[in-house]
Design an enzyme around this catalytic site. Structure first.
Site, PDB file in Angstrom:
ATOM      1  N   ASP A 202      -2.652  -3.293 -19.905  1.00 12.33           N
ATOM      2  CA  ASP A 202      -2.556  -4.519 -20.836  1.00 12.33           C
ATOM      3  C   ASP A 202      -0.503  -4.556 -20.697  1.00 12.33           C
ATOM      4  OD1 ASP A 202      -2.052  -5.798 -22.804  1.00 12.33           O
ATOM      5  OD2 ASP A 202      -3.573  -5.214 -23.740  1.00 12.33           O
ATOM      6  N   HIS A 276      -1.798 -11.115 -20.857  1.00 14.42           N
ATOM      7  CA  HIS A 276      -1.769  -8.989 -21.010  1.00 14.42           C
ATOM      8  C   HIS A 276      -1.155  -8.846 -19.669  1.00 14.42           C
ATOM      9  CE1 HIS A 276      -3.209  -8.714 -25.574  1.00 14.42           C
ATOM     10  NE2 HIS A 276      -3.635  -9.931 -25.287  1.00 14.42           N
ATOM     11  N   GLU A 351      -6.554 -14.855 -24.810  1.00  9.58           N
ATOM     12  CA  GLU A 351      -5.197 -14.480 -24.923  1.00  9.58           C
ATOM     13  C   GLU A 351      -4.142 -15.416 -24.456  1.00  9.58           C
ATOM     14  OE1 GLU A 351      -5.445 -12.038 -29.691  1.00  9.58           O
ATOM     15  OE2 GLU A 351      -4.915 -10.716 -27.368  1.00  9.58           O
TER      16      GLU A 351
HETATM   17  C1  ACM Z   1      -9.133  -9.425 -28.620  1.00  2.00           C
HETATM   18  O1  ACM Z   1      -8.622  -8.755 -29.367  1.00  2.00           O
HETATM   19  N1  ACM Z   1      -7.932  -9.478 -27.654  1.00  2.00           N
HETATM   20  C2  ACM Z   1     -10.131  -9.243 -27.371  1.00  2.00           C
END
Ligand code: ACM
Length: 647
Positions: A202, A276, A351
């Protein structure tokens, strides 16, 4: 159904299933069928265990031996054939179809104990259940005297509702050591959870050695240490020591995979792309469309995205128009596929804020060339190319439900996290269906892990009692989760593999806190995925998890006592007066309170109805009791805080 009817119905079910002495047996997750019989089995001084000689059960036997000998001081002998074994573990010669691959039958009589199953996994689960029938001191890591080592006589038939019973552990935001991951596996396996999803990359760290890309762990695994409120920290300066973090080597991963396998747990790796990805970009800046302009290195918990506008402040996306990105992903997937035997590789996909794609000429050209109309379709292009890479390594592709937005291949699976959060349908969800329902209806396999029931990073009680996270999720809500959506037809239901709880660790700085966030909500996840939905009963669940709390106390595993904290419900009367309601999550508790800043006990006023605040009071203190025993935490609630909550 109203609460009273649910309650009466619940008692009826538990009575017919459990008989008279149900309170003695407290198994989590609740088995399919438990019939208590008269009498007890008592462990003799010399215990012979007869077990089949299969490598998959070596670890099960080693743990059973340790549990039955270390705290008890008893002598154990294990053999494949014993004349009159005290404990007999048996693999069925002809399959008992009801049990499937993970089910078992457990018979405890005054004379002996017999566990039968079709497969070693079933024996393992039978042994986990057996352990919970013995006194809690069986969990001790030292000898305990003065305990009567007996188990109630019982006949149990048990098998799981779903094959995918998972927990996700985010080892990227904060790093957790190999030994901590092993401890997490030990804890989950005891409750028949069988899938550990490791979130390995991440913005805050890259946690797996990729030998062909050494900078990923030389650079990407390290950041400055920060403690406090994650998400508010300053951007690291170039000269700050980047000495916090870590990663797992190939040897570490092989060891973890084997450790998990020995406990019938699969490990699913996740590398979260194309968003991410700041840790990867810190190591290889050319992988982002902005080429590392403004590259701040691995995130240390500073704001990198604006969540209110869904825009990126710093570019943490891999660049779909850059061929080097696919070469990079090919190398990553080659090594990951060789390390993890599990059939799926999770590729993230959540995201991905498209801010920097929108200002990239290369992306504009890609859109023209590939006839992509939206930036979601740009992500779709990326996902389909990645899917091909994953499949070329002999693995199946799974991602968060955003991967649906740009179009995915027919064999891609979806992990559904977005749903109707607090009654509001989230972005990307269709009408009232969440991503999981949409995916199953389209014929994709899905795993349910919706924020509103399964996010273990959310606060478990009032926000003044917990490390602050943007949302709350109480145990009772997690317990009410049914992974099988009512909207699915019988045919569509086949696509629901199961469910998992997700522990994101932005605000989880230590392993003790990881345990606190996981338990007891993971008991609910275990029960939602293992036990028949129709046997659910909140009061009985509370009784059984309280028995597990006592076991955790013996083992020194941390858990949250948040279910004993009352909920504060504030309102204003028509003449502007603040009214404070208090609601217990656990039935049968009393709440005592004070407004005079002193610590209440059961000799203080008992809460009966919504409270008015005395004119000059600044604080409400409350504590819950069960009878004469304080059970909840002392809560000091500022009146100003409650006033600020009135809508
Ligand atoms: C997430 O909670 N962004 C998968």
């Amino acid at each position: 159904m109203n609460r009273a009817i649910v309650f009466i119905f619940g008692i009826f079910i538990s009575t017919i299933t459990w008989g008279q002495n149900k309170s003695e047996i407290a198994i989590v997750p609740q088995p399919v069928k438990v019939t208590q019989k008269a009498g007890y089995f008592t462990l003799p001084q010399n215990i012979t265990i007869q077990a089949p000689s299969v490598p998959e059960l070596e670890q099960t036997l080693a743990v059973l031996q340790k549990k039955l000998s270390l705290p008890t001081g008893k002598k154990i002998t294990v053999s494949t054939l014993a004349p009159a074994p005290v404990i007999k573990l048996e693999l069925n010669k002809t399959s008992d179809t009801m049990l499937g691959n993970e089910g078992y039958r457990l018979l405890v009589t005054p004379k002996n104990i017999i566990i039968t199953a079709n497969k070693p996994a079933g024996i393992f689960y039978g042994v986990q259940t057996l352990q919970q029938l013995f006194p809690k001191e069986i969990e001790s890591n030292e000898k305990v005297s003065g305990v009567s080592w007996k188990a109630p006589c019982v006949e149990i038939t048990d098998y799981p509702r779903f094959g995918w019973r998972g927990l996700m552990f985010d080892v990227a935001r904060h790093f957790f050591t190999k030994e901590e991951v092993k401890a997490y596996i030990d804890q989950m396996a005891k409750y028949k959870l069988n899938l550990l999803h490791l979130h390995l990359a991440d913005d805050e760290g890259w946690r797996i050695e990729i030998r062909s890309l050494p900078r990923l762990t030389e650079i990407g695994a390290w950041r400055p240490y920060r403690v406090g409120q994650f998400g508010t920290f300053p951007v690291p300066t170039p000269d700050e020591p980047k000495d916090y973090g870590g990663f797992y080597t190939h040897e570490d991963i092989r060891e973890l995979v084997q450790y998990a396998r020995d406990r019938f747990v699969n490990i699913m790796p996740e590398v979260d792309v194309p968003g991410h990805s700041l840790a990867a970009i810190a190591a290889y800046p050319e992988l982002s469309c902005s080429g590392g302009v403004g590259n701040i290195g691995v995130s240390a918990g500073e704001p990198i995205k604006d969540w209110s506008t869904h825009t990126a402040i710093y570019d943490d996306n891999l660049c779909p128009s850059n061929e080097k990105v696919y070469e990079f992903l090919d190398k990553v997937m080659t090594e990951i596929a060789s390390l993890f035997p599990f059939e799926y590789i999770h590729v993230g996909g959540d995201e991905t804020f498209k801010t920097f794609w929108k200002s990239s000429d290369a992306i504009t050209q890609l859109m023209k060339r590939e006839n992509l109309k939206t930036y979601e379709e740009v992500q779709g292009y990326f996902e389909r190319r990645l899917e091909k890479i994953v499949e070329a390594k002999g693995k199946k592709f799974i991602g968060w439900d955003e991967i649906l937005e740009g179009g995915i291949g027919p064999t891609a699976a979806v992990m559904s996290w977005r749903g109707s959060r607090d009654g509001v349908v989230s972005e990307g969800a269709t009408a009232n269906l969440n991503g999981g329902e949409v995916a199953a209806k389209a014929g994709h396999y899905v795993v349910m892990s919706p924020t509103e029931y399964a996010y273990l990073d959310y606060m478990q009680s009032d926000r003044i009692m917990e490390p602050h996270v943007y949302a709350s999720l109480r145990l009772s809500k997690t317990y009410s989760f049914n992974p099988m959506p009512a909207s699915l037809t019988k045919e569509e239901q086949k696509f629901v593999l199961g469910a998992q709880g997700n522990l994101w660790t932005e605000q989880v700085f230590t392993f003790r806190q990881a345990e606190y966030m996981t338990w007891p909500r993971a008991f609910a996840i275990a029960e939602n995925t293992w036990s028949p939905n129709e046997n659910k009963n909140w009061d009985d669940f509370v009784r059984r998890i309280e028995a597990q709390f006592e076991r955790f106390d013996v083992e020194e595993v941390k858990y949250a006592p948040s279910m004993y904290d009352p909920e504060f419900i504030v309102s204003k009367t028509s003449d502007g007066e603040l009214k404070i309601g208090l609601k217990n999550e656990v039935n049968g508790l009393d709440i005592y309170y004070s407004f005079d800043n002193s610590y209440p006990d059961r000799f203080y006023p008992k809460y009966e109805q919504p409270l008015s605040v005395p004119k000059f009071a600044t604080q409400l203190k409350v504590i819950t009791y069960r009878g004469k025993k304080p059970i909840g935490r002392m809560i000091s609630m500022p009146i100003s805080e409650l006033k600020s909550r009135v809508k």
